[in-house]
Design an enzyme around this catalytic site. Structure first.
Site, mmCIF file in Angstrom:
data_model
loop_
_atom_site.group_PDB
_atom_site.id
_atom_site.type_symbol
_atom_site.label_atom_id
_atom_site.label_comp_id
_atom_site.label_asym_id
_atom_site.label_seq_id
_atom_site.Cartn_x
_atom_site.Cartn_y
_atom_site.Cartn_z
ATOM 1 N N GLN A 225 39.722 -19.912 29.833
ATOM 2 C CA GLN A 225 39.202 -20.010 28.473
ATOM 3 C C GLN A 225 38.966 -18.627 27.880
ATOM 4 O O GLN A 225 38.621 -18.517 26.705
ATOM 5 C CB GLN A 225 37.870 -20.783 28.478
ATOM 6 C CG GLN A 225 37.978 -22.192 29.013
ATOM 7 C CD GLN A 225 36.644 -22.918 29.127
ATOM 8 O OE1 GLN A 225 36.440 -23.656 30.073
ATOM 9 N NE2 GLN A 225 35.735 -22.737 28.169
ATOM 10 N N ARG A 372 29.993 -27.675 28.673
ATOM 11 C CA ARG A 372 29.565 -28.024 27.318
ATOM 12 C C ARG A 372 28.085 -27.739 27.094
ATOM 13 O O ARG A 372 27.289 -28.642 26.905
ATOM 14 C CB ARG A 372 29.880 -29.494 27.051
ATOM 15 C CG ARG A 372 30.851 -29.613 25.882
ATOM 16 C CD ARG A 372 31.350 -30.967 25.630
ATOM 17 N NE ARG A 372 32.052 -30.967 24.337
ATOM 18 C CZ ARG A 372 32.769 -31.962 23.879
ATOM 19 N NH1 ARG A 372 32.900 -33.060 24.590
ATOM 20 N NH2 ARG A 372 33.365 -31.886 22.710
ATOM 21 N N CYS A 373 27.735 -26.478 27.117
ATOM 22 C CA CYS A 373 26.321 -26.158 27.253
ATOM 23 C C CYS A 373 25.816 -24.957 26.480
ATOM 24 O O CYS A 373 24.617 -24.839 26.309
ATOM 25 C CB CYS A 373 26.042 -25.881 28.708
ATOM 26 S SG CYS A 373 27.067 -24.521 29.261
ATOM 27 N N GLU A 742 29.724 -28.515 21.213
ATOM 28 C CA GLU A 742 28.890 -28.969 22.326
ATOM 29 C C GLU A 742 27.719 -29.831 21.901
ATOM 30 O O GLU A 742 27.037 -30.405 22.753
ATOM 31 C CB GLU A 742 28.353 -27.739 23.071
ATOM 32 C CG GLU A 742 29.430 -26.986 23.814
ATOM 33 C CD GLU A 742 29.061 -25.543 24.057
ATOM 34 O OE1 GLU A 742 28.619 -24.880 23.099
ATOM 35 O OE2 GLU A 742 29.205 -25.078 25.192
HETATM 36 N N1 MCN Z 1 35.159 -27.241 13.594
HETATM 37 C C1 MCN Z 1 35.236 -27.535 12.241
HETATM 38 N N2 MCN Z 1 34.156 -27.293 11.436
HETATM 39 C C2 MCN Z 1 32.994 -26.793 11.937
HETATM 40 C C3 MCN Z 1 32.898 -26.508 13.326
HETATM 41 C C4 MCN Z 1 34.024 -26.733 14.131
HETATM 42 O O1 MCN Z 1 36.270 -28.024 11.788
HETATM 43 N N3 MCN Z 1 31.952 -26.556 11.164
HETATM 44 C C5 MCN Z 1 36.322 -27.440 14.475
HETATM 45 C C6 MCN Z 1 36.872 -26.105 14.943
HETATM 46 O O2 MCN Z 1 37.761 -25.524 14.060
HETATM 47 C C7 MCN Z 1 37.514 -26.454 16.270
HETATM 48 C C8 MCN Z 1 36.561 -27.542 16.798
HETATM 49 O O3 MCN Z 1 35.919 -28.107 15.645
HETATM 50 O O4 MCN Z 1 38.802 -26.955 16.074
HETATM 51 C C9 MCN Z 1 35.483 -26.981 17.743
HETATM 52 O O5 MCN Z 1 34.969 -25.817 17.197
HETATM 53 P P1 MCN Z 1 33.704 -24.994 17.748
HETATM 54 O O6 MCN Z 1 32.469 -25.765 17.548
HETATM 55 O O7 MCN Z 1 33.791 -23.646 17.169
HETATM 56 O O8 MCN Z 1 33.932 -24.912 19.336
HETATM 57 P P2 MCN Z 1 35.038 -24.073 20.120
HETATM 58 O O9 MCN Z 1 36.319 -24.173 19.442
HETATM 59 O O10 MCN Z 1 34.514 -22.735 20.483
HETATM 60 O O11 MCN Z 1 35.173 -24.966 21.420
HETATM 61 C C10 MCN Z 1 34.317 -24.795 22.528
HETATM 62 C C11 MCN Z 1 33.545 -26.058 22.848
HETATM 63 C C12 MCN Z 1 33.016 -25.958 24.209
HETATM 64 S S1 MCN Z 1 32.095 -24.594 24.597
HETATM 65 C C13 MCN Z 1 33.310 -26.899 25.165
HETATM 66 S S2 MCN Z 1 32.584 -26.747 26.692
HETATM 67 C C14 MCN Z 1 34.200 -27.988 24.867
HETATM 68 C C15 MCN Z 1 34.266 -28.305 23.419
HETATM 69 O O12 MCN Z 1 34.411 -27.188 22.696
HETATM 70 N N4 MCN Z 1 35.349 -28.107 25.572
HETATM 71 C C16 MCN Z 1 36.336 -28.934 25.086
HETATM 72 N N5 MCN Z 1 35.072 -29.333 23.080
HETATM 73 C C17 MCN Z 1 36.188 -29.587 23.814
HETATM 74 N N6 MCN Z 1 37.155 -30.419 23.354
HETATM 75 C C18 MCN Z 1 38.285 -30.582 24.063
HETATM 76 N N7 MCN Z 1 39.234 -31.415 23.580
HETATM 77 N N8 MCN Z 1 38.497 -29.938 25.243
HETATM 78 C C19 MCN Z 1 37.566 -29.122 25.770
HETATM 79 O O13 MCN Z 1 37.794 -28.481 26.903
HETATM 80 CU CU1 CUN Z 2 29.096 -23.951 28.692
HETATM 81 S S1 CUN Z 2 30.789 -25.040 28.654
HETATM 82 MO MO1 CUN Z 2 31.762 -24.484 26.976
HETATM 83 O O1 CUN Z 2 30.621 -23.176 26.725
HETATM 84 O O2 CUN Z 2 33.086 -23.718 27.545
#
Ligand code: MCN
Ligand code: CUN
Length: 795
Positions: A225, A372-373, A742
Site C-alpha cells: 500500500q 481499517r483503523c 475507514e
Molecule cells: N471518496 C470520495 N469523497 C470523499 C472521501 C472519499 O469520493 N469525501 C472516495 C475516494 O476518492 C476514494 C474512496 O472514497 O476513491 C476512499 O477514499 P479515502 O477515504 O481517502 O480512503 P483511501 O483512498 O485512503 O483508502 C484507504 C482506506 C483504508 S485505510 C482501508 S484500511 C481500506 C479502505 O480504504 N481498505 C480498503 N477501503 C477499502 N476498500 C477496498 N475496496 N479495499 C481496501 O483494501
Molecule cells: Cu489501519 S488499515 Mo488502512 O489504514 O490501510
C-alpha cells in the site's frame, strides 16, 4: 457571466458524479494484473518454512535433505542471511524484527527458512525436508502474563531489555482529571478487550523480486500500500542504492492495512533473487497470511468517566494495554507509540482527560495496528462508544439524549480536545437526529417494551464518532523520519488527454475513478480522458501511500492543486490565443473566455494544443506539473450508526433488524464510491462483532487460523444498510472533502455490540467481548456475568 455552452460537470464525470468505477472493467472480467499474474523469464519460486511452535530456542537446522531434492536451487537460513547482515531488519516503529529466525522462534508461524525451486511445489517439498530441532520455552499470549514479574523475556536479543514492555506512553492532564473525578456525582467504569482481528484481503501478500546482475537494478513487484516507503526501507535494509530500486505495486486484491508493513517474505524474496541472479516469486498461502502477517487490535481497556447527575461528562481516564506480538512493527507515525488512540472522545465536549498506555511483547505474530483503523482509532472509538452507552445506563438516561448533551456543538468549532487535537468542523447533533428519525427511535422503544412482555429481547445500539483521517501534517507526522505529505503529477497531452500519477496506492478504493473526477472538476477535461496510474516508484511522484484514509485528504488535495497549476498556465496560453491580456480572461469549467466578449473563448483542449504547438514567445513548452501537499490538519469526518437487533434467549443467537448509517465526510467526490466504502466498512464491523474469532491457546497455538473458523461474511448473512448523508465541507481541504474509507469499520462495531447489550439490559451484564458468538451471549444471559474473550493466562 456564464456561457450557454457551459459544460455539465456531472456529464463529464466531475465532482459529485456517481461515475462507474473504471477499474472494475478489468476486475470483474478477471483481467486484473495481480502480483501472482506476473511471470518473468527464468523465474523461480520461493516458499517459507514457518515455526510450528510459539516460543523455542533453535538448537539446530539441518537443510541437507532439502538441497538434495531435484529442482531445489537455494535453501536460505537465518545464518546465511546473517552473513549479509539480513537476519534482522528494522521495523517501521524503530524496533527490530527477525527476517529468518537464528536464536529463537518467538511466535507460531514465524519464518525459519526458505527454499527456492523451479516450481512452488518443489519448494514446499524442500521446506518439509528441513529438520529443525526446537527446545520449547513457555509461551506468553497476553499482556497480563507478559508483565508478570517472573515472565520469561521474549526479546532477549535486545540489549538492555529486562522485561516484556515495548513502550509506555501517557497523554493528558492527570491532576485536572483527578479533580474532575473528585467532583463527579457518578463514576462509570468499563473494562473490555478488543480482540485480535485480521484484515483478510482476498489476495495474500507476495512479491516477484528481480535483481539484474548486469544492470545492478532491483525491481520488485509486490503487494504494498506504500511503495515509496518500501523503496526507502529496502534501500536501508538491503543497503542498496535507492535509485537502483524500483518497487511496483500492481493491482492489489484488497489491502485493508494488511499490506503496509514490511514482511520477512519480501526481504527473503529480494535476497534470494540477489543471491541467484534470477527473478524469484513468493506468494503467501491463506494460512500463512492469517497467522504471520499484521494482525490488528488485541487491546485491553480499563477506563472510567466522571459524570454529573444532569448528564454532563466532566472527565475521562483510561489505561490501555496493547499486545504487540514478538516484534513492534506497527506502521504508524513515529511520535505516537499507540497510534492516535488519544483521538478517543474527540466528538464529545469533555473538559479534561488522562490516558496511559503500555505495549507488551508476546509470543504472537507482530501486529497491532493494521486493519481499517487510522492508527488504532478503531479501538479508541469502540471503547468510547461502549463506555458512553454504559454511562448512560448508569445515569438512567436515554443514550441518545446523553450523547446529544455531550456532543460538541456546531458553534464550538474549531474545537480543541483534551488530548490536543483540533477538530475543525461538523454537525454532530444533526447527524444524530437524522439517524434517530430514520430508525424511528421512539417507535422502536415502544416495540421493544411490547416485545419484552412476550419474552422477546429487542435492543438498539448507537455509535457516534469523529475520527482523525489524513495524516499528516508534516509538523507532527512522520514515518522513519519521512514527513507525511503526498503528491500528484499531471501531464496534459497535446490533444487534451491526460495522465495523472499520485504517491497514493489504490487497493480497491477506486482512485482511478475518483482522481480523474477531481481533474474534470478543476479543468473541465472529461474524466474519461484522464488515465490514473499509481504504485510504480520509477514513475509516481514520492508519496507515503494509502492507509489511514489519507488518500483523499492528502493525495486527493494534491490532485486539485496540480490541476490548478495547470489551469494557471493554460490561462496564459488562452490569453495568447485570444490576443488579450491575462487579466481579461475569465474561466468557466473547461473554457477560458474574454470577459467583455463571452462568446469568444478557447477550450482547455485548445490550450493544451497551444502548449505544444503555439506557445507565446518565451514560454516553456508543455503542459505538465506536480504538486506536493502538506495538509494543515487532519480531516474529521463524523458518523452516527444505529443498529437494532433481536436476541434469542434460548440460543444466544442474535439477528440484525436494521442498520442506519449517517455519514458526514464533507464533500463527496463520488457518492457511489463513498456509499460502497461505508457498506464495506459496516460489513466488516458486523463481522468483527458477530463472527470473527481468532485467538491463541496457553501454549501460543493460533486458534482459528483458517477460514473455516475465521469467518468472512457473505452476502447471505450480511444485513442491509440504510445510508444517509450530511455534508459539512472540510474548511482546509481544497475540495472540502474529508476521508471516509475507514469510518464504518471504526464506528460500526460499537453499534452492534451496544444493541445486543441493550437487549440484555435486564440481566445486569455490562460487557461481552467481541465477537458476540452465540455461546458468549447465552453464557451472559444465563450467568448474568460479563463474558471475557481475552486469551488464557497460563496457570
Ligand atoms: N471518496 C470520495 N469523497 C470523499 C472521501 C472519499 O469520493 N469525501 C472516495 C475516494 O476518492 C476514494 C474512496 O472514497 O476513491 C476512499 O477514499 P479515502 O477515504 O481517502 O480512503 P483511501 O483512498 O485512503 O483508502 C484507504 C482506506 C483504508 S485505510 C482501508 S484500511 C481500506 C479502505 O480504504 N481498505 C480498503 N477501503 C477499502 N476498500 C477496498 N475496496 N479495499 C481496501 O483494501
Ligand atoms: Cu489501519 S488499515 Mo488502512 O489504514 O490501510
Amino acid at each position: 457571466m456564464t456561457n450557454p455552452s457551459q459544460l455539465d460537470e456531472i456529464g463529464i464525470g466531475g465532482l459529485g458524479a456517481s461515475r462507474k468505477r473504471v477499474e472494475d472493467a478489468r476486475f470483474i472480467r478477471g483481467r486484473g494484473n495481480y502480483v501472482d499474474d506476473i511471470t518473468l523469464p527464468g523465474m523461480l519460486h520461493m516458499e517459507i518454512l514457518r515455526s510450528p511452535v510459539a516460543h523455542a530456542r533453535i538448537k539446530s537446522i539441518d537443510t541437507s535433505k532439502a538441497w538434495e531434492i531435484p529442482g531445489v536451487r537455494l535453501v536460505l537460513t537465518g545464518e546465511m542471511a546473517a552473513q549479509r547482515n539480513l537476519a534482522w531488519m528494522p521495523t517501521l516503529s524503530y524496533d527490530t524484527q527477525a527476517v529468518l529466525a537464528t536464536d529463537k522462534v518467538r511466535f507460531q508461524g514465524q519464518e525459519v527458512a526458505c527454499v527456492v525451486a523451479d516450481d512452488p511445489y518443489t519448494a514446499k517439498d524442500g521446506c518439509e525436508a528441513i529438520v529443525v530441532e526446537y527446545e520449547p520455552l513457555p509461551a506468553i499470549v497476553n499482556p497480563r502474563q507478559a508483565h508478570a514479574p517472573d515472565a520469561p523475556i521474549i526479546r532477549d536479543d535486545k540489549e538492555g531489555q529486562t522485561d516484556n514492555t515495548c513502550y509506555a506512553w501517557e497523554v493528558g492532564d492527570k491532576a485536572a482529571t483527578d479533580r474532575a473525578f473528585e467532583q463527579a456525582d457518578v463514576v462509570s467504569k468499563l473494562s473490555l478487550h478488543y480482540p485480535r482481528s485480521h484484515p483478510s484481503p482476498i489476495e495474500n501478500c507476495g512479491a516477484v523480486a528481480s535483481y539484474d546482475p548486469a544492470t545492478e537494478k532491483l525491481t520488485v513487484y509486490m503487494t504494498t500500500q506504500a511503495p515509496h516507503i518500501i523503496r526507502a526501507a529496502v534501500a536501508l535494509v538491503a543497503e542498496l542504492p535507492e535509485h537502483m530500486i524500483r518497487i511496483v505495486s500492481p493491482d492489489i486484491g484488497g489491502g485493508f492495512g494488511n499490506k503496509v508493513p514490511v514482511y520477512p517474505g519480501y526481504v527473503c524474496a529480494i535476497l534470494c533473487s540477489i543471491l541467484l541472479g534470477t527473478p524469484v516469486k513468493w506468494i503467501e498461502d491463506k494460512s500463512g497470511n492469517l497467522i504471520s502477517t499484521g494482525f490488528a487490535r488485541d487491546m485491553y481497556f480499563d477506563g472510567e468517566l466522571a459524570l454529573r447527575r444532569d448528564g454532563r461528562i466532566l472527565g475521562v481516564r483510561f489505561h490501555a494495554d496493547t499486545d504487540q506480538g514478538a516484534f513492534f512493527s506497527d506502521a504508524q507515525p513515529s511520535k505516537f507509540k499507540i497510534g492516535l488512540v488519544h483521538s478517543a472522545f474527540a466528538c464529545y465536549d469533555i473538559p479534561t482527560g488522562h490516558i496511559t498506555a503500555r505495549g507488551a511483547y508476546t509470543n504472537k505474530a507482530p501486529g497491532g495496528v493494521a486493519y481499517r483503523c487510522s492508527f488504532r482509532v478503531t479501538e479508541a472509538m469502540f471503547f468510547q462508544e461502549r463506555i458512553i452507552a454504559a454511562a448512560a445506563a448508569d445515569l438512567g438516561m436515554d443514550p441518545a439524549e446523553f450523547r446529544r448533551i455531550n456532543l460538541v456543538r456546531d458553534d464550538q468549532f474549531p474545537y480543541r480536545t483534551p488530548f490536543g487535537f483540533l477538530t475543525d468542523s461538523g454537525q454532530y447533533q444533526k447527524c444524530l437526529d437524522i439517524g434517530l428519525a430514520a430508525i424511528d427511535y421512539e417507535q422502536f422503544l415502544r416495540e421493544k417494551e411490547e416485545a419484552a412482555k412476550h419474552g422477546r429481547l429487542l435492543g438498539i445500539g448507537i455509535s457516534t464518532m469523529t475520527e482523525p483521517l489524513g495524516a499528516g501534517n508534516s509538523r507532527e507526522y512522520d514515518i522513519l523520519g519521512i514527513k507525511m505529505f503526498d503528491s500528484a503529477e499531471l501531464r496534459v497531452h497535446p490533444t487534451g488527454k491526460a495522465i495523472l500519477r499520485t504517491g497514493a496506492k489504490t487497493q480497491g478504493q477506486g482512485h482511478e475513478t475518483t482522481w480523474a473526477q477531481i481533474v474534470a472538476h478543476e479543468l473541465g477535461i472529461p474524466a474519461a480522458d484522464v488515465v490514473v496510474e499509481e504504485g510504480d516508484t520509477d514513475t509516481a511522484p514520492f508519496g507515503m501511500g494509502t492507509y489511514a484514509s489519507r488518500s483523499t485528504p492528502v493525495a486527493g488535495a494534491a490532485v486539485a492543486m496540480v490541476a490548478r497549476k495547470i489551469r494557471a498556465k493554460a490561462r496564459k496560453l488562452a490569453a495568447h490565443l485570444l490576443e488579450v491580456s491575462e487579466e481579461d480572461v475569465e474561466w468557466e469549467l473547461g473554457r477560458f473566455y474574454i470577459r467583455s466578449a463571452p462568446d469568444r473563448g478557447v477550450s482547455i483542449q485548445e490550450c493544451a494544443a497551444a502548449a505544444y504547438g503555439n506557445m507565446p514567445d518565451g514560454m516553456e513548452p508543455g503542459l505538465e506539473n506536480n504538486a506536493y501537499y502538506d495538509p494543515p490538519n487532519l480531516t474529521w469526518p463524523f458518523a452516527c450508526y444505529i443498529v437494532t437487533v433481536e436476541v434469542d434467549p434460548e440460543s444466544g443467537v442474535w439477528d440484525v433488524l436494521r442498520v442506519v448509517a449517517v455519514d458526514d465526510c464533507g464533500v463527496r467526490i463520488n457518492p457511489m464510491i463513498v456509499e460502497g466504502q461505508i457498506m464495506g466498512g459496516l460489513t466488516e464491523a458486523y463481522a468483527m462483532s458477530n463472527m470473527q474469532f481468532i485467538t491463541f491457546d496457553a501454549d501460543g497455538n493460533c486458534v482459528g487460523s483458517n477460514y473455516m473458523d475465521y469467518l468472512l461474511p457473505t452476502a447471505w448473512e450480511t444485513p442491509g444498510f440504510e445510508l444517509h448523508e450530511v455534508v459539512t465541507p472540510c474548511p482546509h481541504h481544497p475540495l472540502g472533502a474529508k476521508g471516509v474509507g475507514e469510518c464504518a469499520a471504526v464506528g460500526g462495531p460499537a453499534a452492534f455490540v451496544n444493541a445486543v447489550l441493550d437487549a440484555l439490559s435486564d440481566t445486569g451484564v455490562r460487557n461481552i467481548d467481541m465477537p458476540l458468538l452465540p455461546d458468549r451471549v447465552w453464557e451472559a444471559i444465563n450467568s448474568g456475568q460479563n463474558v471475557s474473550g481475552a486469551p488464557p493466562v497460563r496457570s
